[in-house]
Design an enzyme around this catalytic site. Sequence first.
Site, PDB file in Angstrom:
ATOM      1  N   ASN A 145       5.944  12.510  28.137  1.00  0.00           N
ATOM      2  CA  ASN A 145       6.884  12.496  27.936  1.00  0.00           C
ATOM      3  C   ASN A 145       8.189  12.117  28.680  1.00  0.00           C
ATOM      4  O   ASN A 145       8.851  12.983  28.773  1.00  0.00           O
ATOM      5  CB  ASN A 145       7.428  14.479  28.131  1.00  0.00           C
ATOM      6  CG  ASN A 145       6.169  15.203  26.446  1.00  0.00           C
ATOM      7  OD1 ASN A 145       6.626  14.455  25.086  1.00  0.00           O
ATOM      8  ND2 ASN A 145       5.769  16.069  26.633  1.00  0.00           N
ATOM      9  N   HIS A 187       8.217  25.512  18.300  1.00  0.00           N
ATOM     10  CA  HIS A 187       6.734  25.151  19.127  1.00  0.00           C
ATOM     11  C   HIS A 187       5.707  26.564  19.678  1.00  0.00           C
ATOM     12  O   HIS A 187       6.522  27.488  19.340  1.00  0.00           O
ATOM     13  CB  HIS A 187       7.628  24.517  20.501  1.00  0.00           C
ATOM     14  CG  HIS A 187       6.993  24.438  21.210  1.00  0.00           C
ATOM     15  ND1 HIS A 187       5.907  24.514  22.596  1.00  0.00           N
ATOM     16  CD2 HIS A 187       5.599  23.085  21.724  1.00  0.00           C
ATOM     17  CE1 HIS A 187       5.184  24.166  23.203  1.00  0.00           C
ATOM     18  NE2 HIS A 187       4.888  23.035  22.552  1.00  0.00           N
ATOM     19  N   GLU A 207      14.633  24.831  18.224  1.00  0.00           N
ATOM     20  CA  GLU A 207      14.234  23.009  19.103  1.00  0.00           C
ATOM     21  C   GLU A 207      15.757  22.807  18.951  1.00  0.00           C
ATOM     22  O   GLU A 207      16.197  22.725  17.996  1.00  0.00           O
ATOM     23  CB  GLU A 207      13.084  22.087  19.139  1.00  0.00           C
ATOM     24  CG  GLU A 207      11.640  23.091  19.441  1.00  0.00           C
ATOM     25  CD  GLU A 207      10.231  22.681  18.823  1.00  0.00           C
ATOM     26  OE1 GLU A 207      10.533  20.998  19.629  1.00  0.00           O
ATOM     27  OE2 GLU A 207       9.408  22.963  18.698  1.00  0.00           O
ATOM     28  N   SER A 219      10.126  18.532  18.843  1.00  0.00           N
ATOM     29  CA  SER A 219       8.957  17.883  19.501  1.00  0.00           C
ATOM     30  C   SER A 219       8.152  17.214  18.610  1.00  0.00           C
ATOM     31  O   SER A 219       7.595  15.951  19.331  1.00  0.00           O
ATOM     32  CB  SER A 219       8.073  18.241  20.395  1.00  0.00           C
ATOM     33  OG  SER A 219       7.150  19.444  19.785  1.00  0.00           O
ATOM     34  N   ASP A 276      16.220  25.713  22.581  1.00  0.00           N
ATOM     35  CA  ASP A 276      14.813  25.064  23.700  1.00  0.00           C
ATOM     36  C   ASP A 276      14.772  23.653  23.187  1.00  0.00           C
ATOM     37  O   ASP A 276      15.791  22.807  22.058  1.00  0.00           O
ATOM     38  CB  ASP A 276      13.506  25.477  22.432  1.00  0.00           C
ATOM     39  CG  ASP A 276      12.307  24.623  23.410  1.00  0.00           C
ATOM     40  OD1 ASP A 276      12.478  24.030  24.390  1.00  0.00           O
ATOM     41  OD2 ASP A 276      10.966  25.460  23.596  1.00  0.00           O
ATOM     42  N   HIS A 318      12.841  18.529  24.609  1.00  0.00           N
ATOM     43  CA  HIS A 318      12.717  16.775  24.839  1.00  0.00           C
ATOM     44  C   HIS A 318      14.173  16.457  24.751  1.00  0.00           C
ATOM     45  O   HIS A 318      13.824  15.373  24.128  1.00  0.00           O
ATOM     46  CB  HIS A 318      12.222  16.692  22.973  1.00  0.00           C
ATOM     47  CG  HIS A 318      10.480  17.836  23.369  1.00  0.00           C
ATOM     48  ND1 HIS A 318       9.643  16.285  23.453  1.00  0.00           N
ATOM     49  CD2 HIS A 318       9.488  18.478  22.526  1.00  0.00           C
ATOM     50  CE1 HIS A 318       8.704  17.221  24.502  1.00  0.00           C
ATOM     51  NE2 HIS A 318       8.930  18.907  23.406  1.00  0.00           N
ATOM     52  N   LYS A 341       9.820  17.268  31.602  1.00  0.00           N
ATOM     53  CA  LYS A 341       9.571  15.769  30.522  1.00  0.00           C
ATOM     54  C   LYS A 341      10.493  14.506  31.222  1.00  0.00           C
ATOM     55  O   LYS A 341      10.055  14.347  32.091  1.00  0.00           O
ATOM     56  CB  LYS A 341      10.119  16.409  28.510  1.00  0.00           C
ATOM     57  CG  LYS A 341       8.977  17.668  28.766  1.00  0.00           C
ATOM     58  CD  LYS A 341       9.338  18.277  27.264  1.00  0.00           C
ATOM     59  CE  LYS A 341       8.292  19.397  27.697  1.00  0.00           C
ATOM     60  NZ  LYS A 341       6.688  19.323  27.509  1.00  0.00           N
TER      61      LYS A 341
HETATM   62  C1  LIG Z   1       9.575  21.998  22.216  1.00  0.00           C
HETATM   63  C2  LIG Z   1       8.985  22.750  23.168  1.00  0.00           C
HETATM   64  N1  LIG Z   1       9.188  23.900  24.290  1.00  0.00           N
HETATM   65  C3  LIG Z   1       8.328  24.174  25.252  1.00  0.00           C
HETATM   66  C4  LIG Z   1       7.243  23.597  25.917  1.00  0.00           C
HETATM   67  C5  LIG Z   1       6.668  23.431  27.144  1.00  0.00           C
HETATM   68  O1  LIG Z   1       7.014  23.336  28.397  1.00  0.00           O
HETATM   69  P1  LIG Z   1       5.968  23.008  29.221  1.00  0.00           P
HETATM   70  O2  LIG Z   1       5.628  21.664  29.174  1.00  0.00           O
HETATM   71  O3  LIG Z   1       7.209  23.034  30.139  1.00  0.00           O
HETATM   72  O4  LIG Z   1       5.154  24.056  29.430  1.00  0.00           O
HETATM   73  C6  LIG Z   1       6.866  22.626  25.150  1.00  0.00           C
HETATM   74  C7  LIG Z   1       5.822  21.506  25.580  1.00  0.00           C
HETATM   75  O5  LIG Z   1       5.054  20.581  25.371  1.00  0.00           O
HETATM   76  C8  LIG Z   1       7.998  21.844  23.920  1.00  0.00           C
HETATM   77  O6  LIG Z   1       7.750  20.871  23.048  1.00  0.00           O
END
Ligand SMILES: Cc1ncc(COP(=O)(O)O)c(C=O)c1O
Length: 383
Positions: free
Chosen positions: A38, A124, A165, A169, A194, A197, A226
């Site tokens: 990422n 996610h 999101e 992702s 969220d 990405h 990321k």
């Molecule tokens: C949409 C989404 N939110 C939250 C996270 C979690 O973030 P972190 O990797 O900093 O724990 C991810 C991780 O892949 C994600 O894809």
Amino acid sequence: MPGSNTLEQRLRERLANLETAGLLRSLQPPAGIDLASNDYLGLSRHPFLQRSMAEAIAREGCGSTGSRLLRGDRESFTRLETRFAVFKAAGRSLYFSSGYLANLAVLTTFAEPGDIIYSDERNHASLIDGIRLSRAERIIFPHNDVGALARLLRQQTGPKFVVTESLFSMDGDFAPLAEYAELCRATCAALIVDEAHAVGIYGPRGSGLLEAAGVDAFISIDTGGKALGVSGAFVSGPAWAIDYLIQRARPFIFSTAPPPAVAAALEASLTVIEREPWRRVQLLTRASHLRRRLAEAGIPVPHGESQIVPVILGGNQRALQIAQSLQRQGFDARAIRPPSVAAGTARLRLSVNTDLAEATLDGFVAALAGTMKECAACSAACS
Ligand SMILES: Cc1ncc(COP(=O)(O)O)c(C=O)c1O
């Protein structure tokens, strides 16, 4: 230890079942050309970030030594949060040691039993876990379906949250944020977005898809690990909500603060994002190049524009074998299987980064096309 034999037996059986189903995961450090990380803007190895972090370690040491609410707080965290809040055009931001913990914190602190949380079906795992832990009622709505969400929202009264999101992702598509913002205003629901990405990439200043859509959410979550190239996550929203989070968010209170040098690296990252906008422009140009070349090679990808390009392959073994073959050819592409995605939709999740040259992407598409052809020829073993 009493019972350890049966426990061992149970776990060994489960591992064997995972292997049979093509779902066994393995730890595999990076090797080959990066089509899986990422690190979209290539900032994890940016000299300015590296220098800022090294200097901060020399100044502040390695560990923070405690919770932010005890001796783990540092001026560098506050400075970073103040800067991030301006970047995000929010009242206040709070930094967490990971996006996973930030999502748990947001959902368990703001939502409670009796409330209703509307959650996109492709959200996610960290959002799903946060919703479960909140003990609020959960209503799953079809992916990106504004009409269905509107109908569901109008059926209920009381405190409501919509959780999505902004850039999904595993699918690489965008949520209809402007429509959600309008709908939430009309139905008095609080919008939680969220931007894991999207931050660093989208919008005129690179602060994310909320900026690109020109709308506000109640809360946004922006990860630092990321595109920002470091680690952790920011929760941003009105100052009163963040004040409350500091009082009540268990993942914030009952955990050692991140290493202070991480704050210095993230500040450097924000500076680079501001000073080197070419990185995000080049990233999206390269992503559309990859999408175009895949289409020309007859490899279907869902419609989209982002730097996340899913090649949906279906079966778990097939996805695994194609990924392994690409790795042998020098391309680090990874298979994504359930529970990260729905059963029957195992895929390669190609993530483009700004450093990938067009010629490299062309070479990758040729390798993928060849591998898929070979796999089709032995489809019985790959199903
Ligand atoms: C949409 C989404 N939110 C939250 C996270 C979690 O973030 P972190 O990797 O900093 O724990 C991810 C991780 O892949 C994600 O894809």
